[in-house]
Design an enzyme around this catalytic site. Structure first.
Site, short mmCIF file in Angstrom:
data_model
loop_
_atom_site.label_atom_id
_atom_site.label_comp_id
_atom_site.label_asym_id
_atom_site.label_seq_id
_atom_site.Cartn_x
_atom_site.Cartn_y
_atom_site.Cartn_z
CB ILE A 220 -0.95 0.00 1.22
CG1 ILE A 220 -1.88 1.23 1.21
CG2 ILE A 220 -0.20 -0.08 2.53
CD1 ILE A 220 -2.94 1.18 2.29
CB SER A 221 1.29 4.04 -2.36
OG SER A 221 1.46 3.29 -3.55
#
Length: 226
Positions: A74-75
Site C-alpha cells: 500500500i503506497s
C-alpha cells in the site's frame, strides 16, 4: 466535495488508528507540500487501517508504504496524496482509471473525492479483498480482474489515468485510452531509477510531460494471477 462514507465504529479507530494520529498525518502531508485541501480531506476521511492486515493497523497512519501480501504494498500516504493532487491540478476529472488496485486504498481516496473510479488488478486475491472494503465503506468503484497493461478499453476514454506500478516505459495502450484534455500520472523506470511522470494530452492528441520527482514502486507486470 468529499463523498459520504459508510463508516462503522471500528472505522473511526482508537489510539494509533484514531483521529489524533490521522490529523498528525494530515499535518505531515501539508508540511511536505500537499496543498490541495480536497486531497487532504479525502485522506483524512478514508480509514487506511482498514486497507492493511490487522497486525499492521497500528502503523497505518505512519507516512510509509506497508506490505499487503503477494509482493505488493500500500503506497506511502504522501505518494497517494501527490499522485491524486497531480490528477486534480487542472480541475476535477469525472472518470478515472486506476491501474493496480492493490489494497484498494488509492481507489477509495479517488472515490471519496466523488470521482467515477474504474480500477484494474491482476492479482485475484487482492482484488477480492479490495472489493469487500469498497462495499463495506459504501464506495461505488468499478473493478476488473485483468492485465493492467491492457487498461480497460471497453470503458475508454478516461479523463484521467493513474498507474500504481512502474514499467520501464509508458504503456501505449493506456495513452490511447486517455481522453483529449486528459491527465495520466505514472511511475516510469526500473528498480532504483524510477520517476513519477505527469502527462497531459491536448485536444489534438499531442502529449506534454512533466517530471514530478523520484519514486519507488513495485514493477508493472503482465498477465493475471487468480
Amino acid at each position: 466535495m468529499i463523498a459520504r462514507l459508510r463508516l462503522q465504529p471500528d472505522d473511526l479507530g482508537v489510539g494509533l488508528t484514531g483521529q489524533r494520529v490521522r490529523d498528525r498525518l494530515i499535518e505531515d502531508l501539508r508540511a511536505a507540500g500537499i496543498a490541495d485541501e480536497r486531497v487532504l480531506e479525502a485522506i483524512r476521511s478514508v480509514p487506511r487501517h482498514r486497507f492493511v492486515d490487522e497486525a499492521l493497523a497500528s502503523r497505518a497512519y505512519e507516512n510509509n508504504a506497508l506490505p499487503i501480501g503477494h509482493g505488493q504494498t500500500i503506497s506511502q500516504p504522501y505518494v497517494v496524496a501527490k499522485m491524486t493532487a497531480a490528477l486534480l491540478r487542472d480541475g476535477s476529472p469525472r472518470r478515472v482509471l486506476e491501474i493496480g488496485t492493490g489494497s484498494g486504498y488509492q481507489a477509495a481516496v479517488l472515490a471519496a473525492l466523488g470521482l467515477e473510479v474504474f480500477t484494474v488488478e491482476r492479482i485475484g486475491d487482492l482484488l477480492r479483498a479490495a472489493r469487500k472494503r469498497f462495499r463495506a465503506l459504501g464506495l461505488h468503484v468499478r473493478s476488473k480482474h485483468d492485465d493492467g497493461r491492457l487498461g480497460w478499453p471497453e470503458q475508454a476514454p478516461f479523463d484521467a489515468i493513474l498507474v500504481t506500478a512502474a514499467g520501464p516505459a509508458l504503456v501505449e495502450a493506456l495513452l490511447e485510452q486517455l481522453a483529449p484534455g486528459g491527465v495520466l500520472v505514472a511511475p516510469v523506470g526500473t528498480a532504483g531509477a524510477q520517476t513519477l511522470l505527469r502527462l497531459c494530452k491536448d485536444a489534438d492528441g499531442a502529449i506534454t510531460q512533466e517530471d514530478l520527482g523520484a519514486v519507488v514502486f513495485v514493477p508493472l507486470l503482465s498477465g493475471m494471477i487468480d
